[in-house]
Enzyme design. Structure first.
Site, PDB file in Angstrom:
ATOM      1  N   ASP A   1     -53.402 -14.536 -33.474  1.00 36.91           N
ATOM      2  CA  ASP A   1     -53.354 -15.223 -34.756  1.00 36.91           C
ATOM      3  C   ASP A   1     -52.836 -16.645 -34.588  1.00 36.91           C
ATOM      4  O   ASP A   1     -53.230 -17.541 -35.327  1.00 36.91           O
ATOM      5  CB  ASP A   1     -52.465 -14.443 -35.719  1.00 36.91           C
TER       6      ASP A   1
ATOM      7  N   ASN B   1     -49.549 -12.179 -32.579  1.00 34.11           N
ATOM      8  CA  ASN B   1     -50.705 -11.353 -32.921  1.00 34.11           C
ATOM      9  C   ASN B   1     -50.237 -10.102 -33.655  1.00 34.11           C
ATOM     10  O   ASN B   1     -49.041  -9.890 -33.867  1.00 34.11           O
ATOM     11  CB  ASN B   1     -51.480 -10.983 -31.649  1.00 34.11           C
ATOM     12  N   LYS B   2     -51.190  -9.281 -34.015  1.00 34.32           N
ATOM     13  CA  LYS B   2     -50.905  -8.046 -34.740  1.00 34.32           C
ATOM     14  C   LYS B   2     -49.775  -7.263 -34.078  1.00 34.32           C
ATOM     15  O   LYS B   2     -49.727  -7.146 -32.850  1.00 34.32           O
ATOM     16  CB  LYS B   2     -52.175  -7.191 -34.779  1.00 34.32           C
TER      17      LYS B   2
ATOM     18  N   GLN C   1     -57.375  -1.020 -38.302  1.00 26.41           N
ATOM     19  CA  GLN C   1     -58.455  -1.964 -38.029  1.00 26.41           C
ATOM     20  C   GLN C   1     -59.175  -1.645 -36.719  1.00 26.41           C
ATOM     21  O   GLN C   1     -60.383  -1.828 -36.605  1.00 26.41           O
ATOM     22  CB  GLN C   1     -57.925  -3.395 -37.975  1.00 26.41           C
TER      23      GLN C   1
ATOM     24  N   ARG D   1     -51.368 -15.663 -46.389  1.00 19.14           N
ATOM     25  CA  ARG D   1     -51.055 -15.045 -45.098  1.00 19.14           C
ATOM     26  C   ARG D   1     -50.462 -16.148 -44.221  1.00 19.14           C
ATOM     27  O   ARG D   1     -51.201 -16.936 -43.627  1.00 19.14           O
ATOM     28  CB  ARG D   1     -52.308 -14.457 -44.415  1.00 19.14           C
TER      29      ARG D   1
END
Length: 338
Positions: free
Chosen positions: A229, A239-240, A188, A92
């Site tokens: 992140d 981020n997401k 999520q 990742r």
């Protein structure tokens, strides 16, 4: 109170690394056993665990790597362990937690003159404790920013950061209610965030991803709070996917946006320095294993987005909350630990 189950979702045991399968949680509580470092890498790639879960899984993978290299000549064992670390980091690429987990173990191995497995295990234990202590600090600093009784809008799954925020708020005599985005395509927010907040007794409501701007315009939301992140040194928040849209809407309607990250990344001076992971577009064509689009439709899935600093109110670190343009002050106290 007893910590929610997702606070302890990775376990290193004699037979391998046990990872709670977040793909099926909360409908099932199944653990995936990874007996080798490569199996951990595949589990991370296959989204068995997300957010900080890969960090703890990476620590375990490095210990498995040390077990695999045990008995080899020291230089050969060290080279093997480095290759394990490179494989784990590559699973990742946007989140730099994996790099930090690998570095924590290799640092302890390089300092040790004793048994490789013992040194790697000590490094993993130290990395685990450090991450948790820094998450507690993040929770304290974020709780100080959000007024008592506020409704907090979240996006995706902030993991230990969110858990520690709730605990820190309660230590201060504060209580927050939460609005959680569902967070497609892996949901999520619906499956991890909402479930954990309910498990902790917080007032929690779920919204679809398309509702964020509307609820931000309503005047109900006191703060948008997410994890990050990665945060670059010039204040870009990675981020997401979906965070950018919420941040822009929050700024438009006067709602502060606080992004939680343990430390800004000195290896990423600007937003352009962060590689964005693109996952298989087919992943957005299904939800919970059910196809949601016709067979002729193609998917497109950038897994993360980059929010410019002008849309960020505070970057909350373990050393306090900083405006995006002041992130270099984080390192005024010296280099952060891994």
């Amino acid at each position: 109170m007893t910590l929610p189950i997702l606070a302890e979702s990775v376990r290193l045991e004699d037979d391998g690394v046990h990872i709670l399968d977040r793909r099926v949680f909360p409908f099932a509580r199944e653990w995936v056993l990874c007996r080798t470092s490569e199996e951990v890498a595949v589990a991370i790639e296959d989204m068995v665990t997300q957010s900080s879960g890969p960090y703890f899984a990476a620590l375990g993978a490095m210990v498995l790597g040390a077990r695999e290299a045990a008995g080899h000549a020291p230089a050969e064992a060290r080279a093997y362990l480095e290759r394990v670390g490179e494989r784990i980091i590559a699973t990742r690429k946007t989140n730099n937690h994996l790099r930090k987990a690998v570095a924590a173990v290799l640092s302890e191995v390089d300092k040790s003159t004793g048994d490789l497995v013992e040194a790697a295990t000590a490094g993993a234990r130290s990395g685990d404790e450090l991450y948790r202590s820094r998450s507690r600090a993040l929770g304290e600093h974020t709780a100080a920013l959000v007024p008592d009784g506020a409704t907090v809008l979240t996006h995706c799954w902030a993991d230990l950061y969110l858990i520690e925020l709730v605990l820190a708020a309660r230590r201060r005599g504060k209580e927050f209610s939460f609005l959680c985005t569902e967070t497609r395509p892996y949901l999520q927010g619906a499956r991890l965030t909402a479930e954990t907040l309910v498990e902790m007794g917080a007032d929690t409501r779920l919204i679809t991803d398309g509702m964020g701007a509307a609820v931000l315009s309503s005047g109900e939301v006191g703060a948008l709070v997410t994890a990050a992140d990665r945060v670059t040194m010039d204040g870009h928040v990675v981020n997401k996917i979906g965070t950018l849209g919420l941040a822009v809407a929050a700024e438009a309607f006067g709602v502060p946006f606080h992004a939680m990250v343990q430390a800004p990344d000195q290896a990423a001076p600007t937003g352009a320095d962060v590689p964005i992971e693109y996952r298989d577009g087919d992943e957005v064509l299904s939800a919970l294993g059910h196809r949601v689009a016709g067979e002729r439709v193609r998917g497109h899935y950038p897994a993360f987005d980059v929010t410019p600093p002008r849309f960020v109110t505070k970057v909350v670190t373990d050393r306090g909350a900083l405006a995006p343009e002041r992130l270099r002050e984080y390192y005024a106290e010296g280099e952060a630990n891994q």
